[in-house]
Write a protein that holds these residues in place. Structure first.
Motif, short mmCIF file in Angstrom:
data_model
loop_
_atom_site.label_atom_id
_atom_site.label_comp_id
_atom_site.label_asym_id
_atom_site.label_seq_id
_atom_site.Cartn_x
_atom_site.Cartn_y
_atom_site.Cartn_z
N UNK A 58 0.81 -1.21 0.00
CA UNK A 58 0.00 0.00 0.00
C UNK A 58 0.85 1.26 0.00
N UNK A 59 1.91 1.26 0.77
CA UNK A 59 2.81 2.42 0.83
C UNK A 59 3.44 2.69 -0.54
N UNK A 60 3.94 1.63 -1.18
CA UNK A 60 4.59 1.79 -2.49
C UNK A 60 3.59 2.30 -3.52
N UNK A 61 2.38 1.72 -3.55
CA UNK A 61 1.37 2.16 -4.52
C UNK A 61 1.02 3.63 -4.32
N UNK A 62 0.84 4.03 -3.07
CA UNK A 62 0.47 5.41 -2.77
C UNK A 62 1.55 6.39 -3.24
N UNK A 63 2.80 6.06 -2.97
CA UNK A 63 3.88 6.97 -3.34
C UNK A 63 4.10 7.00 -4.85
N UNK A 64 3.96 5.87 -5.53
CA UNK A 64 4.11 5.87 -6.97
C UNK A 64 2.98 6.65 -7.64
N UNK A 65 1.77 6.51 -7.13
CA UNK A 65 0.63 7.25 -7.69
C UNK A 65 0.82 8.76 -7.54
N UNK A 66 1.45 9.17 -6.45
CA UNK A 66 1.66 10.59 -6.19
C UNK A 66 3.00 11.07 -6.76
N UNK A 67 3.72 10.19 -7.44
CA UNK A 67 5.04 10.51 -7.98
C UNK A 67 6.01 10.97 -6.89
N UNK A 68 5.83 10.40 -5.69
CA UNK A 68 6.74 10.68 -4.58
C UNK A 68 7.88 9.67 -4.57
N UNK A 69 9.05 10.12 -4.18
CA UNK A 69 10.22 9.24 -4.14
C UNK A 69 10.08 8.19 -3.05
N UNK A 70 10.53 6.99 -3.35
CA UNK A 70 10.60 5.92 -2.35
C UNK A 70 11.97 5.89 -1.68
N UNK A 71 12.97 6.44 -2.35
CA UNK A 71 14.33 6.42 -1.85
C UNK A 71 14.95 7.80 -1.99
N UNK A 72 15.90 8.10 -1.14
CA UNK A 72 16.58 9.39 -1.17
C UNK A 72 18.07 9.20 -1.36
N UNK A 73 18.65 10.10 -2.12
CA UNK A 73 20.10 10.17 -2.20
C UNK A 73 20.64 10.93 -1.00
N UNK A 74 21.70 10.41 -0.43
CA UNK A 74 22.38 11.10 0.67
C UNK A 74 23.47 11.98 0.06
N UNK A 75 23.08 13.21 -0.28
CA UNK A 75 23.95 14.08 -1.06
C UNK A 75 25.27 14.35 -0.34
N UNK A 76 25.19 14.61 0.96
CA UNK A 76 26.42 14.90 1.69
C UNK A 76 27.38 13.71 1.67
N UNK A 77 26.82 12.51 1.73
CA UNK A 77 27.66 11.32 1.66
C UNK A 77 28.29 11.17 0.28
N UNK A 78 27.53 11.50 -0.77
CA UNK A 78 28.07 11.44 -2.12
C UNK A 78 29.19 12.45 -2.31
N UNK A 79 28.99 13.65 -1.80
CA UNK A 79 30.03 14.67 -1.91
C UNK A 79 31.29 14.21 -1.19
N UNK A 80 31.13 13.65 0.01
CA UNK A 80 32.28 13.20 0.79
C UNK A 80 33.00 12.04 0.10
N UNK A 81 32.23 11.17 -0.57
CA UNK A 81 32.84 10.02 -1.25
C UNK A 81 33.61 10.43 -2.50
N UNK A 82 33.21 11.54 -3.11
CA UNK A 82 33.89 12.08 -4.30
C UNK A 82 34.12 11.01 -5.38
N UNK A 83 33.05 10.35 -5.83
CA UNK A 83 33.25 9.27 -6.81
C UNK A 83 33.63 9.81 -8.19
N UNK A 84 34.42 9.01 -8.90
CA UNK A 84 34.68 9.27 -10.31
C UNK A 84 33.58 8.67 -11.18
N UNK A 85 32.99 7.57 -10.68
CA UNK A 85 31.95 6.83 -11.42
C UNK A 85 30.81 6.52 -10.47
N UNK A 86 29.57 6.73 -10.92
CA UNK A 86 28.38 6.34 -10.18
C UNK A 86 27.62 5.32 -11.03
N UNK A 87 27.31 4.17 -10.45
CA UNK A 87 26.57 3.14 -11.17
C UNK A 87 25.17 3.07 -10.60
#
Length: 301
Positions: A58-87
């Motif tokens: 029910x949670x997944x259906x509700x969020x997909x219908x509302x075009x709400x994200x199910x997952x979040x990027x942790x931007x600060x963690x990405x910046x700290x990791x400083x990747x050359x490649x993201x898969x």
């Protein structure tokens, strides 16, 4: 090379290519191989994964219908990791962070990483993506060797299955969710066929879809093969009485969907060998990794 992976299949492919030591970040749901567990997490989930199956659905259906994200990027963690490649991936917004969110985020990263998107719908797509990732990570020979090994394993199962008469092939209902029932999507129908079964509910290379128990019963399966998306055997068994009630005449096999069937990575060949032995134990040798526990319930009558 500094690599960040945003879903389990990406992590497993990178590790299978021998580049585990160059991972600088992984997703919240990555757990294999065990040596990556201590790496920083680049994503988080909003899904109440400890809830019961109906609540999660029910949670997944509700969020997909509302075009709400199910997952979040942790931007600060990405910046700290400083990747050359993201898969990342373009397959399914229910499986990982959406492609749009990833693309927007990496434009803002100081490290200006290259984005590799996985696009697997079939087993052949998985093999092609392994080769493509190997090329991008400058490991083409390693990737070629891995792909040849996986193809050899696939073809060995297919050759044994080819000797099984059609009349001896069980009618299989592959389910990747139970409340409500979902058929096995993408590569799972192909795995059933390669393993020597007759897939009743899926479609080669197509996403899973919601079914009714009436439709599952009407298919008259001999075997119900349950590999719930993201669930281990013990979690799936909490719902398994429903299957026996709905399909008392079918043999029920429950396996670790999270480890083997849910994610398009090299362990899909493990999944194929597990499924093949479950359907035809006298034809296909037992493939039983330490964590590939299987629960089997025989027909009631």
């Amino acid at each position: 090379m500094r690599i960040a992976t945003l879903l389990p299949s990406a992590t497993e492919i990178v590790c299978a290519l021998g580049m585990q030591d160059q991972l600088v970040g992984i997703s919240h749901s990555c757990n294999y191989p065990a040596q990556i567990e201590a790496l920083p997490r680049m994503t988080s989930t909003r899904v109440p994964f400890r809830a019961d199956s109906q609540t999660i659905d029910g949670f997944v259906r509700q969020h997909l219908a509302a075009a709400d994200a199910l997952y979040d990027l942790e931007i600060e963690s990405l910046i700290a990791a400083a990747p050359d490649i993201v898969v990342s991936q373009t397959l399914c917004d229910v499986c990982a962070v959406s492609t749009g969110d990833v693309f927007t985020a990496i434009q803002e990263l100081p490290s200006s990483p290259t984005l590799i998107d996985l696009t697997q719908n079939t087993l052949e797509d998985v093999l092609a993506d392994i080769a493509r990732v190997g090329e991008r990570l400058e490991r083409p020979a390693y990737a070629d060797s891995l792909v040849r090994e996986l193809v050899s394993r696939r073809d060995a199962v297919a050759r044994r299955s080819a000797e099984i008469p059609v009349t001896d092939r069980p009618r299989v209902a592959f389910l990747e969710w139970l409340i409500p029932p979902f058929n096995g999507g993408h590569w799972n129908s192909e795995l059933v066929t390669l393993a020597g079964g007759i897939d009743l509910l899926g479609a080669h290379g197509r996403p899973s879809s919601t079914l009714t128990w009436e439709a599952v019963r009407a298919a008259k399966p001999d075997v119900v093969f349950v590999a719930c998306c993201g669930f281990r055997v013990d979690r799936t068994l909490l719902d398994i009485d429903l299957v026996s009630e709905q399909l008392p005449n079918a043999r029920v096999c429950v396996v670790d969907g999270n480890a083997y069937f849910s994610s398009p990575n090299p362990r899909l060949l493990d999944a194929l060998e597990i499924l093949a032995h479950a359907l035809h134990p006298d034809v296909h040798p037992d493939f039983h990794p330490a964590n590939a526990a299987m629960a089997v319930r025989q027909p009631r009558i």
